[in-house]
Scaffold this active site. Structure first.
Site, short mmCIF file in Angstrom:
data_model
loop_
_atom_site.label_atom_id
_atom_site.label_comp_id
_atom_site.label_asym_id
_atom_site.label_seq_id
_atom_site.Cartn_x
_atom_site.Cartn_y
_atom_site.Cartn_z
CG ASP A 355 -0.29 -0.11 2.53
OD1 ASP A 355 -0.11 0.92 3.18
OD2 ASP A 355 0.05 -1.25 2.92
CD GLU A 443 -3.09 5.19 10.58
OE1 GLU A 443 -1.97 5.32 11.11
OE2 GLU A 443 -3.26 4.75 9.41
#
Length: 554
Positions: A355, A443
């Site tokens: 990613d 996150e």
């Protein structure tokens, strides 16, 4: 008489070829390399990437220096003093980085010049000139100089590139990553204060509407702003300019060390090493030749032989290293130990992925595809209005190499779930055949200001439902155990597949919300290496069930 002279000249040339066969054999090899230029394209690309990283880092440094200078006008003495010190450090880093960019640019010009037609033609002419006794000495000197420029210099730089990669000399990439992270922290603070000001404006407007006013007068604005400043003075000083200066101060030493390391590395690799080699060998051979009474032509001819051996050894080393890397590509970049765990990995078929975001800069997706990578995610958006600068380029190029591609959104708690979902869908568009489900990145970095958990969970579900309905594909949740066990409470989150981030373990732990399920994707490391990406990149593995999620229609 003429034919006799020609015959004698031919005999002299043949005798010279026989007597100096080692020199002419090596010269022909180098001449062939000078014309073929085998190293040039990859080296030009390598140097351009280093220069790009340096230029981008310079831009961020100049931006940070401007912010630090602006803080210097503060009436708070401690902040003004810290600002002056940090500004000086950043100015030094800018100077060192400018020198590094200049040296790399000179190196790039030399590499491009060495591959020019002019150098190739001059090399051939100089080679022919060595057959004529009147021009032999000067022709051999010119030939040696041209061979040092091409192919000696490109071979040398290719060796430097290979050694740098093996020893992980990534100062330019490391500096840019460090600066980008720092700049993002500053921008995050800036966004949080913009959000705070927006809330204050809305509060002021609501007060005005209650009192029957259509607009805010000057005294209302000043009064509310003053009230907020009194209540949040400590918070503003701690979390505002001073906090950023504390971050900048702690980072500025690292930044200046990194820029100094980068400069010294470039000076050592691209200036001192080649000079020491070529000049040192020349002096050594000249000294030994003078002691044995040989002429200068012999010295330069012997140098050509030494350079051929040098270029040959570097070429073999680099080619061997490249072949080893290609062999590694056929093996998943995962240690065997991590394939054994509670989910019986050894018997499962895994899909390897990466990613990326703008931090990775320009990516060669063809090399990524060749490296046994099955899928890739690219950052698309963040919050309600930010678009990753590299997303559209990555999205297009991933599709061009037929790589299963997906997009992810970095969630920010200071924007509503619906606004962020609309922004994401508008940026990415519809998923197509061969694409993979969109991802919501949850996150700690996305928590801005005070957050009520239930409200956050509600807004996250709004994002997930909206994207599912709009794109027709159920999103995946990316998170880590710390965040998930603090904010993502309740079994309703387990309706969505889990992409878990955990590093340095044989098997990732499962968050409480997914305790009765398994992970779909595991981000194993943020510091993976792969051909096609300069620097670190996140490495991921997905279970065999991932195959079922690839879009089969549209």
């Amino acid at each position: 008489m003429y034919f006799t002279s020609q015959k004698n000249d031919m005999k002299k040339i043949l005798f010279q070829l026989k007597a100096n066969s080692w020199f002419y054999g090596c010269a022909l090899i180098l001449l062939g390399m000078a014309i073929a230029t085998p190293f040039h394209n990859t080296l030009i690309s390598y140097l351009e990437k280093l220069i790009d990283n340096g230029t981008l880092s310079l831009g961020v440094l100049i931006d940070l220096k401007s912010v630090s200078e602006a803080a210097g006008s503060s009436k708070l003495i401690l902040i003004a003093g810290a600002s002056e010190n940090i500004t000086d450090l950043l100015a030094s880093s800018i100077k060192y980085l400018s020198w590094s960019d200049l040296l790399l640019s000179v190196q790039l010009v030399l590499i491009k010049l060495s591959g020019s037609s002019l150098v190739k033609i001059l090399s051939v002419l100089a080679f022919i000139g060595t057959f004529f006794i009147n021009y032999r000495t000067i022709a051999t000197k010119i030939l040696l100089f041209l061979f040092v420029l091409n192919p000696g210099l490109p071979a040398f730089v290719s060796g430097v590139k290979y050694i740098s990669k093996e020893m992980q000399f990534e100062q330019a990439d490391s500096l840019h990553k460090n600066l980008s992270d720092l700049h993002d922290k500053y921008k995050e603070k800036e966004l949080s204060y913009e959000h705070f000001e927006k809330i204050r404006d809305e509060k002021q407007l609501a007060k005005a509407e209650k009192s029957g006013k259509t607009k805010l007068n000057f005294f209302t604005r000043v009064g509310d702003a003053t009230e907020d400043d009194f209540h949040l003075a400590a918070e503003h000083i701690e979390e505002g300019v001073s906090e950023f200066l504390i971050i900048l101060k702690s980072a500025s030493k690292t930044i200046i060390i990194q820029t100094l390391n980068l400069l010294s590395s470039i000076v050592f690799q691209f200036l001192l090493l080649p000079f020491a080699f070529f000049y040192g060998i020349h002096r050594l051979l000249k000294y030994s030749t003078e002691a044995s009474g040989k002429d200068q032509t012999y010295v330069f001819q012997k140098l050509v032989v030494v350079e051929t051996i040098f270029v040959f050894l570097i070429g073999v080393s680099v080619m061997t290293g490249q072949n080893t890397e290609k062999q590694k590509k056929s093996v998943p970049p995962i240690d065997k130990k991590s394939m054994i765990g509670n989910q019986n990995h050894a018997k499962q078929k895994h899909h390897l992925g990466i990613d990326v975001s703008h931090f990775q800069q320009e990516i060669n997706w063809e090399e990524i595809k060749e490296a046994n990578i099955s899928f890739a995610y690219s950052k698309a958006t963040q919050g309600k209005d930010y678009v990753d600068p590299r997303f559209h380029e990555n999205w297009k190029n991933m599709g061009n190499v037929s790589l299963s591609k997906g997009a992810y959104h970095f969630y920010q708690s200071n924007d509503s779930g619906k606004e962020q979902a609309i922004h994401f869908c508008k940026t990415v568009g519809n998923v197509g055949k061969g694409d993979i489900p969109p991802v919501l990145d949850l996150e700690g970095g996305g928590i801005i200001g005070t957050v009520h958990k239930k409200e956050l969970q509600k807004e996250i579900h709004i994002w997930l439902r909206y994207v599912h309905q709009k794109m027709g594909v159920k999103p995946i949740i990316y998170t880590n155990n710390v965040f998930a066990n603090d904010y993502l409470l309740g079994s309703d989150f387990s309706e969505y597949h889990l992409w878990i981030a955990e590093y340095g373990v044989e098997e990732p732990k499962i968050p409480l919300a997914w305790k009765n399920k398994k992970w779909l994707i595991w981000q194993r490391t943020p510091r993976g290496k792969i051909e096609g990406v300069l620097g670190n990149v996140d490495h991921d593995i997905a279970t065999e069930h991932f195959e079922n999620l690839i879009v089969k229609k549209y």
